[in-house]
Design an enzyme around this catalytic site. Structure first.
Site, PDB file in Angstrom:
ATOM      1  N   ARG A  47      45.829  31.155  44.954  1.00 32.25           N
ATOM      2  CA  ARG A  47      45.134  30.549  43.816  1.00 32.25           C
ATOM      3  C   ARG A  47      45.810  29.245  43.472  1.00 32.25           C
ATOM      4  O   ARG A  47      47.036  29.161  43.429  1.00 32.25           O
ATOM      5  CB  ARG A  47      45.178  31.464  42.592  1.00 32.25           C
ATOM      6  CG  ARG A  47      44.402  30.881  41.393  1.00 32.25           C
ATOM      7  CD  ARG A  47      44.596  31.688  40.124  1.00 32.25           C
ATOM      8  NE  ARG A  47      45.978  31.725  39.685  1.00 32.25           N
ATOM      9  CZ  ARG A  47      46.616  30.720  39.083  1.00 32.25           C
ATOM     10  NH1 ARG A  47      45.999  29.580  38.859  1.00 32.25           N
ATOM     11  NH2 ARG A  47      47.869  30.843  38.713  1.00 32.25           N
ATOM     12  N   VAL A  48      44.991  28.212  43.261  1.00 36.24           N
ATOM     13  CA  VAL A  48      45.476  26.939  42.737  1.00 36.24           C
ATOM     14  C   VAL A  48      44.614  26.575  41.538  1.00 36.24           C
ATOM     15  O   VAL A  48      43.432  26.886  41.487  1.00 36.24           O
ATOM     16  CB  VAL A  48      45.460  25.813  43.797  1.00 36.24           C
ATOM     17  CG1 VAL A  48      46.523  26.057  44.863  1.00 36.24           C
ATOM     18  CG2 VAL A  48      44.100  25.653  44.439  1.00 36.24           C
ATOM     19  N   SER A  49      45.240  25.916  40.571  1.00 39.98           N
ATOM     20  CA  SER A  49      44.570  25.656  39.297  1.00 39.98           C
ATOM     21  C   SER A  49      43.623  24.470  39.312  1.00 39.98           C
ATOM     22  O   SER A  49      42.695  24.419  38.524  1.00 39.98           O
ATOM     23  CB  SER A  49      45.612  25.439  38.193  1.00 39.98           C
ATOM     24  OG  SER A  49      46.379  26.607  38.049  1.00 39.98           O
ATOM     25  N   THR A  50      43.875  23.500  40.176  1.00 43.81           N
ATOM     26  CA  THR A  50      43.014  22.324  40.198  1.00 43.81           C
ATOM     27  C   THR A  50      42.455  22.112  41.589  1.00 43.81           C
ATOM     28  O   THR A  50      43.060  22.498  42.587  1.00 43.81           O
ATOM     29  CB  THR A  50      43.772  21.060  39.745  1.00 43.81           C
ATOM     30  OG1 THR A  50      44.838  20.803  40.659  1.00 43.81           O
ATOM     31  CG2 THR A  50      44.316  21.210  38.335  1.00 43.81           C
ATOM     32  N   GLN A  71      44.564  20.424  44.376  1.00 48.41           N
ATOM     33  CA  GLN A  71      45.684  21.153  44.962  1.00 48.41           C
ATOM     34  C   GLN A  71      45.200  21.893  46.203  1.00 48.41           C
ATOM     35  O   GLN A  71      44.007  22.092  46.398  1.00 48.41           O
ATOM     36  CB  GLN A  71      46.257  22.168  43.964  1.00 48.41           C
ATOM     37  CG  GLN A  71      46.917  21.541  42.762  1.00 48.41           C
ATOM     38  CD  GLN A  71      47.367  22.596  41.767  1.00 48.41           C
ATOM     39  OE1 GLN A  71      46.644  23.550  41.491  1.00 48.41           O
ATOM     40  NE2 GLN A  71      48.556  22.427  41.228  1.00 48.41           N
TER      41      GLN A  71
END
Length: 191
Positions: free
Chosen positions: A8-11, A14
């Site tokens: 999982r990446v927030s943006t 990324q």
């Protein structure tokens, strides 16, 4: 007994590549959520929800860190307990498989730390927003030189509404003329 990875990446800018590289790859299946905050509960994320539905008894789920599962302590603990009850081994990089009472204790502490970091991020963001608001009030610009807190305005609503009224153009024609969305034209014409 499959090896499954969840990233999982927030943006959106990324990449999960560093997580994949650190975990070593060679997974039977990979799932990910890109541009999804850890504040979103695990089962509300499309990638994790699909991952959880795919996992079977005996499978190992590898994650880079506890905060990749989430930043809400209760949600992380519930998610891991549900997976373990299903017979899934949850393997957190640097910790190993979460098993037994000791594993639960470590998980609880790390999940609480992830939540604490989330709270610190929220506090820092709000503090920055207040500084920017004060700077706008005093100088007309934020402390970083921007003229607003939101996205920069790229069109003149009055100009859009006036042109549409004068020409009798449709919303779609006006949107095309100004290279904006139809929603932007509708908002401009209501103002």
């Amino acid at each position: 007994m499959a090896r499954i990875a969840y990233f999982r990446v927030s943006t959106r800018d990324q990449s999960v590549e560093s997580q994949r590289h650190t975990l070593g790859g060679n997974f039977d299946r990979e799932f990910s959520d890109n541009g999804v905050s850890g504040t979103v509960k695990a089962m509300e994320r499309p990638g994790f929800k699909e991952c959880a539905a795919y996992l079977r008894d005996g499978d190992t789920l590898s994650v880079y860190a506890v905060d990749r599962l989430g930043r809400d302590s209760i949600d992380v603990q519930t998610t891991v307990r549900d997976l373990r009850a299903k017979g899934v081994i949850v393997d957190v990089h640097g910790l190993g498989p979460i098993a037994g009472d000791a594993g639960e204790l470590v998980l609880t502490l790390l999940a609480q730390l992830a939540q604490m970091e989330k709270n610190r991020i929220i506090a820092r963001t709000e503090a920055g927003r207040q500084v920017a608001k004060a700077s706008i009030a005093a100088t007309g610009k934020t402390h970083r030189g921007k003229v607003s807190l939101g996205r920069p305005v790229e069109h003149d609503s009055k100009e859009i509404a006036l042109w549409r009224k004068e020409t009798g153009a449709s919303i779609a024609q006006t949107a095309e003329k100004f290279a904006v969305s139809t929603a932007t034209v509708k908002r401009a014409c209501k103002a």
